[in-house]
Design an enzyme around this catalytic site. Structure first.
Site, PDB file in Angstrom:
ATOM      1  N   ASP A  28       0.800  -1.225   0.000  1.00  0.00           N
ATOM      2  CA  ASP A  28       0.000   0.000   0.000  1.00  0.00           C
ATOM      3  C   ASP A  28       0.837   1.281   0.000  1.00  0.00           C
ATOM      4  O   ASP A  28       0.415   2.307  -0.529  1.00  0.00           O
ATOM      5  CB  ASP A  28      -0.992   0.016   1.165  1.00  0.00           C
ATOM      6  CG  ASP A  28      -0.333  -0.132   2.529  1.00  0.00           C
ATOM      7  OD1 ASP A  28       0.837  -0.539   2.577  1.00  0.00           O
ATOM      8  OD2 ASP A  28      -0.998   0.148   3.536  1.00  0.00           O
ATOM      9  N   GLU A  51       9.273 -10.748  -2.138  1.00  0.00           N
ATOM     10  CA  GLU A  51      10.358  -9.756  -2.183  1.00  0.00           C
ATOM     11  C   GLU A  51      11.745 -10.384  -2.203  1.00  0.00           C
ATOM     12  O   GLU A  51      12.670  -9.841  -2.820  1.00  0.00           O
ATOM     13  CB  GLU A  51      10.245  -8.800  -0.991  1.00  0.00           C
ATOM     14  CG  GLU A  51       9.062  -7.865  -1.043  1.00  0.00           C
ATOM     15  CD  GLU A  51       7.806  -8.420  -0.373  1.00  0.00           C
ATOM     16  OE1 GLU A  51       6.809  -7.685  -0.253  1.00  0.00           O
ATOM     17  OE2 GLU A  51       7.836  -9.619   0.028  1.00  0.00           O
ATOM     18  N   HIS A 114       0.498   0.526  10.507  1.00  0.00           N
ATOM     19  CA  HIS A 114       0.861  -0.858  10.219  1.00  0.00           C
ATOM     20  C   HIS A 114       2.245  -0.884   9.565  1.00  0.00           C
ATOM     21  O   HIS A 114       2.703   0.107   9.006  1.00  0.00           O
ATOM     22  CB  HIS A 114      -0.172  -1.504   9.293  1.00  0.00           C
ATOM     23  CG  HIS A 114      -0.328  -0.827   7.968  1.00  0.00           C
ATOM     24  ND1 HIS A 114      -0.915   0.406   7.831  1.00  0.00           N
ATOM     25  CD2 HIS A 114       0.044  -1.208   6.725  1.00  0.00           C
ATOM     26  CE1 HIS A 114      -0.903   0.755   6.559  1.00  0.00           C
ATOM     27  NE2 HIS A 114      -0.331  -0.198   5.863  1.00  0.00           N
ATOM     28  N   HIS A 115       2.920  -2.001   9.617  1.00  0.00           N
ATOM     29  CA  HIS A 115       4.273  -2.215   9.107  1.00  0.00           C
ATOM     30  C   HIS A 115       5.339  -1.487   9.932  1.00  0.00           C
ATOM     31  O   HIS A 115       6.517  -1.475   9.547  1.00  0.00           O
ATOM     32  CB  HIS A 115       4.426  -1.794   7.639  1.00  0.00           C
ATOM     33  CG  HIS A 115       3.537  -2.530   6.685  1.00  0.00           C
ATOM     34  ND1 HIS A 115       2.920  -3.712   6.993  1.00  0.00           N
ATOM     35  CD2 HIS A 115       3.159  -2.227   5.401  1.00  0.00           C
ATOM     36  CE1 HIS A 115       2.194  -4.120   5.956  1.00  0.00           C
ATOM     37  NE2 HIS A 115       2.316  -3.228   4.980  1.00  0.00           N
ATOM     38  N   GLY A 415      26.585 -17.007  -0.793  1.00  0.00           N
ATOM     39  CA  GLY A 415      26.200 -18.413  -0.662  1.00  0.00           C
ATOM     40  C   GLY A 415      24.838 -18.648  -0.053  1.00  0.00           C
ATOM     41  O   GLY A 415      24.682 -19.565   0.761  1.00  0.00           O
ATOM     42  N   ASP A 446      17.809 -30.178  -5.556  1.00  0.00           N
ATOM     43  CA  ASP A 446      16.400 -30.337  -5.180  1.00  0.00           C
ATOM     44  C   ASP A 446      16.090 -29.658  -3.853  1.00  0.00           C
ATOM     45  O   ASP A 446      14.968 -29.176  -3.649  1.00  0.00           O
ATOM     46  CB  ASP A 446      16.019 -31.822  -5.112  1.00  0.00           C
ATOM     47  CG  ASP A 446      16.957 -32.652  -4.234  1.00  0.00           C
ATOM     48  OD1 ASP A 446      18.035 -32.149  -3.848  1.00  0.00           O
ATOM     49  OD2 ASP A 446      16.624 -33.814  -3.942  1.00  0.00           O
ATOM     50  N   ASN A 473      19.248 -35.315  -5.715  1.00  0.00           N
ATOM     51  CA  ASN A 473      20.129 -36.196  -4.952  1.00  0.00           C
ATOM     52  C   ASN A 473      19.699 -36.293  -3.492  1.00  0.00           C
ATOM     53  O   ASN A 473      20.514 -36.468  -2.593  1.00  0.00           O
ATOM     54  CB  ASN A 473      21.590 -35.760  -5.079  1.00  0.00           C
ATOM     55  CG  ASN A 473      21.776 -34.271  -4.831  1.00  0.00           C
ATOM     56  OD1 ASN A 473      20.869 -33.593  -4.339  1.00  0.00           O
ATOM     57  ND2 ASN A 473      22.949 -33.752  -5.141  1.00  0.00           N
ATOM     58  N   GLY A 475      18.253 -34.221  -1.104  1.00  0.00           N
ATOM     59  CA  GLY A 475      18.522 -33.329   0.013  1.00  0.00           C
ATOM     60  C   GLY A 475      19.743 -32.462  -0.148  1.00  0.00           C
ATOM     61  O   GLY A 475      20.256 -32.264  -1.247  1.00  0.00           O
ATOM     62  N   GLU A 479      25.668 -29.893   2.555  1.00  0.00           N
ATOM     63  CA  GLU A 479      25.625 -29.893   4.019  1.00  0.00           C
ATOM     64  C   GLU A 479      25.997 -31.273   4.566  1.00  0.00           C
ATOM     65  O   GLU A 479      26.701 -31.388   5.576  1.00  0.00           O
ATOM     66  CB  GLU A 479      24.228 -29.498   4.508  1.00  0.00           C
ATOM     67  CG  GLU A 479      23.619 -28.276   3.835  1.00  0.00           C
ATOM     68  CD  GLU A 479      24.280 -26.985   4.248  1.00  0.00           C
ATOM     69  OE1 GLU A 479      25.379 -27.016   4.827  1.00  0.00           O
ATOM     70  OE2 GLU A 479      23.701 -25.924   3.965  1.00  0.00           O
TER      71      GLU A 479
END
Length: 567
Positions: A28, A51, A114-115, A415, A446, A473, A475, A479
């Site tokens: 708004d 965003e 608001h916001h 990253g 994925d 693969n 997941g 990591e």
């Protein structure tokens, strides 16, 4: 017209420097501002789903066209974009973040809007953005507003960093002189200090003349700050071997007979590592020496003769020349080399540069990481834009050979997982504006796909046709390699990827393909229709869960050591 609205002025200024798409989400406080996009011929609203994706897309767009614009609403909207803006700041990507804010009157009376945080502080979000932009301002006086806008755009464009502008909603319709648009924004670099520049250039030319085993190392900022042509000219003048970093890949022509491979410290191919580290002079251009860009800080030069070229300073050994920008310095060094006698004899390039050619001997079997990245070398063509997500993609793609004219996008330093998909959509906006036949090719895992999948909706909305290669693969493989190989937190909810395009397409043309073998990949790459960007394609690549590029496995080992504090 003698006057135009401030909003129209801002959009015209953005258009005048080559930006044709505005990314963002309506709210708004920016609605009346967005009304004026249609008053600028050739300017379009991307209409992103959120965003964060808008900021990532602006980043990808800017890497192709040199600058970008994103518009959000105050508070909730701008904070959702800050991760993407921070990444642009870290990686030297120029853009303007325009925030539609509450009226000046509302701020003066500290209304409980608001916001807000319900504390009467309206500048708090701008103060946050000051840390991830080179300049952050609010429009406070319509008389000075055009000059403020011009200065912001110039700053962001020249220094390749984000800038931030708050336009209170009551200022959108305020009038400014239309005649101001006739004076172009000055986008030239500030001049280098003459005496310091002369001393630096003389030092560098002397070192180049004396070097017996020199080399050039090209990094990310060579591309961000637009000195790729200067690097080509420097190589032509010297015939020195050229290495690139992971972030510098595509910043130098890999079809050049002087291209000598990707240098990643200890993670480099052994012959690349040995040849660079034994150099007696290293010309480092546009360096960003982050952990993933240096093999966890494992650069080990056997020389102290390192010359650094940066966008805001240059350095010869321990002598730092602040304010000497590489763009001008490089051009003058190249001119100076035409007047000296170089006795350098070109040395052979490392044999591993041609290792990708071995893939032609593989004709069958299951799809593997090594085959995938070597074979990509034969699918790519001049003009392609290749986007690789943080993880197996950004490490694996270093094995691919890029033909001349390929542009690479990855976010090795910041990253942020999920960046690559919306970035590729932003790049697709830019590619369409340049040449509709240009291909944008994404590689993403994925797991990363699940963070920003709505960006596919943005592509369909504007009828864009990127290639979306999804590495299935099971997941977060990167990591898992760093820590928690079998940990539940590194797993993801499996998706039925063939239904994603069906969800988002709304009568647009699309194609889903599934590839799990060498034969299927070869057939796909040979298909003439597949090679044409005529529809949005999602190609699901079925890979073993723990199949990862060798350099990623070693980087993960080093990262775990660093993260544990035991280094």
């Amino acid at each position: 017209m003698s006057t135009i609205s401030l909003a129209t002025y801002i959009f015209w200024r953005i258009k005048q420097i080559g930006v044709d798409t505005i990314f963002g989400v309506p709210g708004d406080f920016n609605l009346s501002f967005l009304d004026h996009i249609d008053e600028v011929d050739g300017l379009r609203w991307a209409g992103n789903a959120n965003e964060l994706n808008a900021a990532y897309s602006a980043d990808g767009y800017s890497r192709i066209k040199g600058f970008a614009a994103i518009c959000t609403t105050f508070g909730v909207g701008e904070l959702s974009a800050t991760n993407g803006v921070a990444g642009a700041y870290a990686e030297h990507v120029g853009l303007i973040h325009i925030v539609g804010g509450p009226t000046v009157n509302a701020e003066e009376h500290k209304l409980l809007l608001h916001h807000t945080l319900a504390n009467g502080k309206f500048n708090i979000f701008k103060d946050m953005s000051k840390n991830i932009t080179v300049k952050a301002v609010s429009i406070e006086d319509i008389a000075t507003a055009p000059a403020v806008v011009d200065d912001l755009i110039r700053t962001g464009y020249v220094y390749k960093r984000p800038v931030y502008l708050v336009v209170p909603s009551n200022f959108s319709e305020a009038q400014v002189p239309a005649s101001l648009l006739r004076r172009p924004i000055d986008l030239s670099l500030p001049p280098n200090e003459p005496l310091a520049e002369k001393e630096f250039i003389e030092h560098v030319i002397k070192k180049i003349v004396r070097a017996k085993n020199p080399c050039i190392l090209v990094d990310a900022c060579a591309a961000r700050h637009d000195v790729k042509n200067s690097v080509e000219a420097l190589v032509k003048a010297t015939q020195f071997p050229v290495y690139v970093t992971p972030m510098g890949k595509s910043a130098f022509n890999e079809d050049s007979p002087r291209f000598s491979g990707v240098y990643v410290g200890a993670l480099s191919k052994p012959d690349v590592k040995e040849s660079l580290e034994n150099s007696d002079l290293i010309l480092s251009i546009g360096g960003l020496l982050s952990d993933y860009n240096t093999g966890a800080f494992t650069y080990h030069y056997h020389t102290t003769n390192v010359v650094e070229f940066h966008s805001d300073f240059c350095k010869v050994r321990s002598a730092v020349y602040m304010g000497i920008q590489m763009q001008t310095a490089l051009s003058k060094i190249i001119r100076g080399l035409a007047e000296v006698d170089l006795k350098y004899t070109p040395t052979p390039i490392p044999a591993s540069v041609s290792e990708y050619k071995s893939v032609q001997q593989i004709t069958s079997g299951k799809l593997t990481q090594q085959y995938l990245w070597y074979k990509l070398s034969y699918f790519l063509r001049a003009g392609d834009i290749v986007v690789a997500e943080t993880g197996t993609s950004s490490f694996g793609i270093l094995q691919a050979h890029y033909p001349a004219g390929v542009t690479a996008i990855s976010q090795v330093l910041w990253g942020s997982i999920g960046y690559a998909l919306p970035s590729s959509i932003g790049a697709a906006f830019a590619a369409e504006e340049i040449d509709r036949s240009k291909r944008v090719i994404l590689f993403i895992g994925d797991g990363s796909l699940q963070l920003t999948v709505q960006a596919i909706s943005d592509a369909f909305r504007q009828h864009l046709h990127p290639y979306l290669f999804v590495l299935n693969n099971k997941g977060y493989t990167i990591e898992k390699m760093i820590h928690g190989l079998h940990a539940e937190y590194n797993n993801i909810q499996p998706w039925d990827h063939k239904k994603i395009l069906e969800l988002f397409h709304y009568k647009d043309d699309y194609e889903y393909l599934k590839v799990g073998t060498v034969e299927e990949m070869n057939k796909l790459y040979k298909d003439p229709e597949f090679n044409k960007p005529t529809k949005l394609r999602l190609i699901e690549l079925m890979l073993d869960e723990f199949d990862a590029p060798k350099n990623l496995i070693e980087q993960a080992r080093l990262s775990e050591i660093i993260n544990s504090g035991k280094e």
